[in-house]
Each structure stands twice: as structure tokens, then as C-alpha cells.
Design an enzyme around this catalytic site. Structure first.
Site, PDB file in Angstrom:
ATOM      1  N   CYS A  73      -4.883 -16.898   4.654  1.00 39.98           N
ATOM      2  CA  CYS A  73      -5.394 -16.408   3.372  1.00 39.98           C
ATOM      3  C   CYS A  73      -5.398 -17.539   2.342  1.00 39.98           C
ATOM      4  O   CYS A  73      -6.337 -17.670   1.542  1.00 39.98           O
ATOM      5  CB  CYS A  73      -4.526 -15.269   2.857  1.00 39.98           C
ATOM      6  SG  CYS A  73      -4.342 -13.871   3.985  1.00 39.98           S
ATOM      7  N   HIS A  77      -8.028 -18.744  -0.554  1.00 40.89           N
ATOM      8  CA  HIS A  77      -7.672 -18.271  -1.892  1.00 40.89           C
ATOM      9  C   HIS A  77      -6.660 -19.150  -2.613  1.00 40.89           C
ATOM     10  O   HIS A  77      -6.433 -18.953  -3.815  1.00 40.89           O
ATOM     11  CB  HIS A  77      -7.127 -16.844  -1.806  1.00 40.89           C
ATOM     12  CG  HIS A  77      -8.111 -15.863  -1.251  1.00 40.89           C
ATOM     13  ND1 HIS A  77      -9.215 -15.431  -1.963  1.00 40.89           N
ATOM     14  CD2 HIS A  77      -8.163 -15.223  -0.051  1.00 40.89           C
ATOM     15  CE1 HIS A  77      -9.896 -14.566  -1.232  1.00 40.89           C
ATOM     16  NE2 HIS A  77      -9.283 -14.416  -0.068  1.00 40.89           N
ATOM     17  N   CYS A 111     -11.405  -9.181   5.055  1.00 41.21           N
ATOM     18  CA  CYS A 111     -11.198 -10.631   5.070  1.00 41.21           C
ATOM     19  C   CYS A 111     -10.758 -11.103   6.454  1.00 41.21           C
ATOM     20  O   CYS A 111     -11.221 -12.133   6.942  1.00 41.21           O
ATOM     21  CB  CYS A 111     -10.163 -11.031   4.026  1.00 41.21           C
ATOM     22  SG  CYS A 111     -10.815 -11.134   2.341  1.00 41.21           S
ATOM     23  N   CYS A 177       0.408  21.120  -8.919  1.00 43.16           N
ATOM     24  CA  CYS A 177       1.739  20.498  -8.965  1.00 43.16           C
ATOM     25  C   CYS A 177       1.820  19.426 -10.044  1.00 43.16           C
ATOM     26  O   CYS A 177       2.720  19.438 -10.881  1.00 43.16           O
ATOM     27  CB  CYS A 177       2.086  19.890  -7.608  1.00 43.16           C
ATOM     28  SG  CYS A 177       2.537  21.092  -6.336  1.00 43.16           S
ATOM     29  N   HIS A 178       0.874  18.471 -10.002  1.00 42.98           N
ATOM     30  CA  HIS A 178       1.042  17.237 -10.761  1.00 42.98           C
ATOM     31  C   HIS A 178       0.423  17.245 -12.150  1.00 42.98           C
ATOM     32  O   HIS A 178       0.676  16.324 -12.933  1.00 42.98           O
ATOM     33  CB  HIS A 178       0.509  16.068  -9.933  1.00 42.98           C
ATOM     34  CG  HIS A 178       1.197  15.919  -8.617  1.00 42.98           C
ATOM     35  ND1 HIS A 178       2.532  15.589  -8.511  1.00 42.98           N
ATOM     36  CD2 HIS A 178       0.756  16.096  -7.343  1.00 42.98           C
ATOM     37  CE1 HIS A 178       2.877  15.543  -7.236  1.00 42.98           C
ATOM     38  NE2 HIS A 178       1.830  15.854  -6.500  1.00 42.98           N
ATOM     39  N   ARG A 215       1.720   8.759   1.563  1.00 44.34           N
ATOM     40  CA  ARG A 215       2.265   9.725   0.603  1.00 44.34           C
ATOM     41  C   ARG A 215       1.336  10.924   0.457  1.00 44.34           C
ATOM     42  O   ARG A 215       1.793  12.078   0.393  1.00 44.34           O
ATOM     43  CB  ARG A 215       2.473   9.052  -0.761  1.00 44.34           C
ATOM     44  CG  ARG A 215       3.171   9.965  -1.761  1.00 44.34           C
ATOM     45  CD  ARG A 215       4.615  10.192  -1.337  1.00 44.34           C
ATOM     46  NE  ARG A 215       5.254  11.257  -2.106  1.00 44.34           N
ATOM     47  CZ  ARG A 215       5.360  12.527  -1.702  1.00 44.34           C
ATOM     48  NH1 ARG A 215       4.848  12.912  -0.547  1.00 44.34           N
ATOM     49  NH2 ARG A 215       5.982  13.409  -2.453  1.00 44.34           N
ATOM     50  N   CYS A 219       1.920  15.011   1.306  1.00 45.02           N
ATOM     51  CA  CYS A 219       1.625  16.147   0.434  1.00 45.02           C
ATOM     52  C   CYS A 219       0.793  17.194   1.168  1.00 45.02           C
ATOM     53  O   CYS A 219       1.033  18.403   1.022  1.00 45.02           O
ATOM     54  CB  CYS A 219       0.884  15.669  -0.811  1.00 45.02           C
ATOM     55  SG  CYS A 219       1.951  14.925  -2.066  1.00 45.02           S
TER      56      CYS A 219
END
Length: 258
Positions: A73, A77, A111, A177-178, A215, A219
Site C-alpha cells: 500500500c 500511497h 486496491c 430502538c435507536h 454489528r 442486530c
């Protein structure tokens, strides 16, 4: 002259009050603010934050040549601290020559495939998480700034629809919920506002670093809905909406959560 000074003074007071009101009007909370002091200190201390081990690994991978092109990389970069600063605040985005948005993990895999001639890393792969955490860490404490690209509108709208759609056997949506119940407690834990400010994050529950996809999948399973495969486009659309919803909040990567 005194009247002029009075007018100017009142103008300055009004401007200051208006600015304060504007700042005060934003009551959005990162999940960091809902944690106890001990976990906040763990995140704040880079020597105690377990996510930093992945950031260090990502730094090693950044400099390691891979693939048929035998490129790292860094070869393209340079130093990540300069070239990657602010990058994570602008993803998901549509890559050059593309017609669909990709998240930061997807950009890294592009990439690898295009420039390093290396195999794409699968979702939740340790090296992919480490590279993503390393790149995102360069933008820590910078505000989330989603790109202004009209081509993203339909995908963002798809994410908004998913966020508000009731799903699963519990017939719940993300918004119930959020948005509607954020700040209340569920099983003794504060329900967060679900701003994606710290991904990849280290969750004590996982004892590992994990992506936003993981995550979100948790849920879906929690509301007893059918979870999409980890490479599904729905996750990117939902992240696009969530990042727009969190616009202006600061990145915390790598965050720590319970």
C-alpha cells in the site's frame, strides 16, 4: 459613537448566542458517551485499547508487498498519516469507474485486486480488519463528512428504508430502538443512538475487532430476522445512511464497546 458601540455589542452577543444555540441543538451522542468511565478510559488510552493491536498490525500490512504485482500500500500511497488522513470520513463512496458505493473495506479490496494483483480478503478477515482499522485510525477525531454525490442518493434512500423497516419475528426496526428508545436500558445496557463513529471496533462481547457489518448482522439476529450474507449490498446502503445520519460527529477508530 456610544450608540454605534451598543449596536455592535448587541450584534456580537446575538451572534455568540446563536452560535451557542446551534451547537447546543445537536444532542446526538456517540456510544462512547453511554459507556462507564472504565471503558472510556480503556478507549482513550492507546496502551490499554485492545483495538490498537490491530492498528499496529495494519501498519505492518500497509508496508508489506503482496500479490503478483509485489506492491505494498505504501508503494502507491506513501505514509498513511498523510495520504489517508480524512479518507475514512468519506466512505462509503462510489469508486472511480464504478456505479455502486463501496465501504472502506471494499475500497481496500479493490486496491488489492486492481493494483496489487492480490486476492480479495473475505469479510471479517483479520488482515482486512487490521488494514481498515489502520486507515480509519488516521482520521481519528475528524468529523464524518459524507460525500456530496447525487449518484449516492438512491442507495442512501435504500439504507433509510432499511433503517425504518420493521423486520423479523419481533417486528422491530432499527429506528424503534435507536431513535425512539435511545438512552433507555435494555437488559441493563443503555440503548445507543447507533452512530457508526468507531468502526472497526473492539467489542468486549466479541473479544475481538469487528466490522459494522458484523454489528448490523448481530442486530438482525437479535430481532430474529434473516441476516444477509456479509457481502450483501444492503449493509453498504445502510452504512451510507448511518454515516449521513452521523455527519459532523467525530471518528473514534478503534472504538471500544461492551
Amino acid at each position: 459613537m456610544s450608540r454605534w458601540l451598543l449596536v455592535v455589542g448587541l450584534g456580537l452577543v446575538f451572534a455568540a448566542s446563536y452560535a451557542a444555540a446551534q451547537v447546543g441543538a445537536d444532542k446526538r451522542r456517540s456510544g462512547y458517551q453511554d459507556m462507564g468511565e472504565a471503558l472510556q478510559k480503556m478507549q482513550d488510552d492507546d496502551t490499554a485499547n485492545p483495538g490498537m493491536l490491530f492498528v499496529q498490525l495494519g501498519g505492518q500490512l500497509w508496508a508489506k508487498p503482496v500479490g503478483a504485482a509485489d506492491k505494498s500500500c505504501a508503494d502507491c500511497h506513501g505514509a498513511a498519516a498523510a495520504s489517508m488522513k480524512g479518507v475514512a470520513t468519506r466512505y462509503p463512496a462510489i469508486p472511480q469507474g464504478g456505479d455502486r458505493p463501496v465501504d472502506l473495506e471494499g475500497r481496500i479490496n479493490l486496491c488489492r485486486a486492481e493494483h496489487q494483483k492480490a486476492d480479495r480478503l473475505p469479510p471479517e478477515n483479520r488482515d482486512l480488519l487490521a488494514l481498515t482499522a489502520y486507515v480509519a485510525h488516521q482520521s481519528r477525531d475528524m468529523p464524518i463528512t459524507p460525500p456530496y454525490d447525487h449518484r449516492l442518493d438512491s442507495f442512501r434512500q435504500q439504507g433509510a428504508e432499511i433503517y425504518r423497516r420493521r423486520q423479523g419475528q419481533l417486528n422491530l426496526s432499527c429506528a424503534i430502538c435507536h431513535d425512539d428508545n435511545a438512552g433507555k436500558k435494555l437488559a441493563g445496557v443503555v440503548i445507543p443512538e447507533a452512530h457508526p463513529t468507531g468502526y472497526p471496533i473492539y467489542r468486549l462481547e466479541w473479544q475481538a475487532l469487528g466490522s459494522l457489518k458484523r454489528r448490523l448482522r448481530n442486530c438482525l439476529v437479535g430481532i430474529r430476522a434473516e441476516a444477509w450474507p456479509l457481502d450483501a449490498s444492503e449493509y453498504v446502503a445502510l452504512e451510507l445512511f448511518l454515516m449521513d445520519r452521523a455527519k459532523g460527529l467525530k471518528l473514534e477508530t478503534p472504538a471500544v464497546r461492551p
